[in-house]
Design a protein around this motif. Structure first.
Motif: not given
Length: 483
Positions: A63-65, A67-68, A73-74, A76-77
């Motif tokens: 998830r962190a990746e 979001r980049q 990113r939208e 997996v907010g």
């Protein structure tokens, strides 16, 4: 109690990855082998450490990746679905059953005796059946070798209230099926950093209490700094130079825990995890029966043979010998120890135990690789700059911002990371490499090959990295080195 006696070529105490690998090598050498295990076949790593922790961490890091990544990113907010994360973990630990491991043992021709094994004399092991099971104590005898592969346990400090408070250790932290609203983690090493990443990602309000100056202090300093920066951005609080002097859980296991600091300040949490080191699982394996001190680390030679026991029949591989407390290093030791047992059983008198020899565990001191699955990932092998200098080596340290590599720019917006290589100038090869950044774990084996192979830096210049990949960091490091 009736006694049953069984004779094997090799007896292995402990059916974790280390014991399994050692037994596999002795069976491959044609030696009859039995493993004694009192818990689950597969050991700590499979059920309460490496496997469940990485299962918890994978969704957090993915998830962190994501979001980049622009356009993703939208999508997996939101928050992680904890129940699905736990189900993913439970699947990978076999719901804490060892049926799959038993199938492998049978296919490898390795016998299993369940129960608590302890040495009762040279080459002799008594096995007490598991609690609640029927059967007599058995005495096993080894023709050639006994190998202690019992690993380590979490080391809890002696402090007021700790027994009554029943804090988490790594076992509870990797197997919990609920997300604590508030979690205090005591420690600053790998377990503390990874579990802070996992539980913060799952929604806990995490506070990390570090006695020292920062996280991951056995790796290059910038590694812990970058991990701490990301944890703080995710909402975790990290306090350094902080010691705990007492715990209290007056409401019982269902109530909150009060943590008292040396300063007198008190903090409250739903759970407290102590990640403060490991102790050898050797207190109750009968070491005193063969003249050794119970509860201590076992000193071994390059083949993992215990040096303080006459006749050379006792071996110790994995965490119990304190050479390198990592699953993959323990498996490496087990492969070498198993091969050495087989060679000696065939009557080979002189084994190649010189540096990087066939029967030498040289990598334990020269090329230990490790990945810390935090955000960002940390991957390191060999010596840090400080360690190399303390050994008196003439070194050059080369650093590079990984966010300047084209592959990293394409991998993630705002990629943050750093790479370092430590070059022994007198010998002309690398003695240490550290990468920090998203996705760097898959870079580590190339560095391990370079360090273990003592590849000349001049030759590395001809190892061309593909464009555009993060592995171009090698080119940038070498360009900086050449100037």
């Amino acid at each position: 109690m009736n006694q049953a006696t069984d004779e094997y070529d090799v007896i292995v105490l402990g059916a974790g990855p280390v014991g399994e690998n050692l037994a596999d090598r002795t069976r491959a050498a044609g030696l009859s082998t039995v493993i004694v295990e009192r818990e689950l076949v597969g050991g700590e790593c499979s059920y309460w450490a490496c496997v469940p922790s990485k299962s918890l961490l994978r969704p957090v890091l993915a998830r962190a990746e994501a979001r980049q990544v622009p356009g993703l990113r939208e999508a997996v907010g939101g928050s992680l679905v904890a129940a699905d994360v736990f189900a993913h973990r439970d699947k990978h630990v076999g719901n804490w059953t060892d049926d799959g491991a038993l199938t492998w043992l049978d296919s490898a021709g390795i016998d299993l005796v369940r129960g608590h094994g302890r040495l009762v004399g040279p080459r002799r092991v008594a096995v007490t059946p598991p609690d609640g099971s029927d059967g007599a104590e058995r005495t096993l005898t080894a023709r050639h070798a006994v190998a202690v592969c019992t690993g380590t346990r979490a080391a809890l400090p002696d402090m007021p209230g700790i027994a009554e408070a029943r804090p988490w250790t790594s076992r509870e932290a990797t197997s919990s099926a609920t997300v604590p609203e508030r979690l205090i983690i005591v420690g600053g090493g790998v377990v503390a950093a990874e579990m802070a990443t996992a539980w913060c990602g799952l929604g806990s309000r995490v506070t990390v209490l570090v006695r020292g100056s920062g996280l991951l202090n056995r790796i290059e300093p910038f590694a812990g700094e970058l991990v701490a920066e990301t944890l703080r951005e995710a909402g975790a609080e990290i306090r350094t130079g902080t010691s705990v002097k007492g715990l209290a859980r007056p409401g019982g296991v269902a109530g909150p825990v009060t943590v008292t600091l040396e300063s007198g300040e008190q903090l409250e949490a739903d759970e407290v995890l102590f990640a403060t080191g490991r102790a050898p699982h050797t207190a109750d394996v009968g070491l005193d029966a063969v003249g050794l001190e119970p509860g201590g680390w076992l000193k071994v030679d390059e083949t993992c043979r215990v040096t303080d026991v006459p006749d050379g029949w006792l071996y110790a591989a994995g965490d119990v010998n304190h050479r390198a407390l990592l699953t993959h290093q323990g498996k490496y030791q087990a492969r070498i120890a198993g091969a050495a047992i087989g060679a000696r059983a065939r009557g080979v008198e002189r084994l190649d135990t010189g540096r990087w020899g066939e029967y030498a565990t040289t990598a334990d001191e020269a090329a230990v690789p490790q990945v810390v699955f935090t955000d960002p990932e940390v991957a390191a092998v060999g010596l840090t700059a400080e360690q190399a200098e303390s050994e008196g080596r003439n070194i050059r340290v080369v650093d590079y911002d990984m966010g300047q590599v084209e592959g990293a720019v394409l991998y993630a917006d705002g990629y943050r990371g750093r790479a370092r290589m430590v070059v022994d100038l007198d010998r002309g090869h690398l003695v240490g490499v550290t990468f920090v950044g998203p996705g760097v774990s898959e870079l580590l084996h190339s560095a391990t090959v370079a360090v273990a192979g003592e590849v000349p830096v001049a030759r590395l210049w001809h190892a061309v990295p593909s464009f555009p990949t993060i592995s171009e960091i090698w080119l940038r490091l070498l360009e900086t080195y050449r100037g």
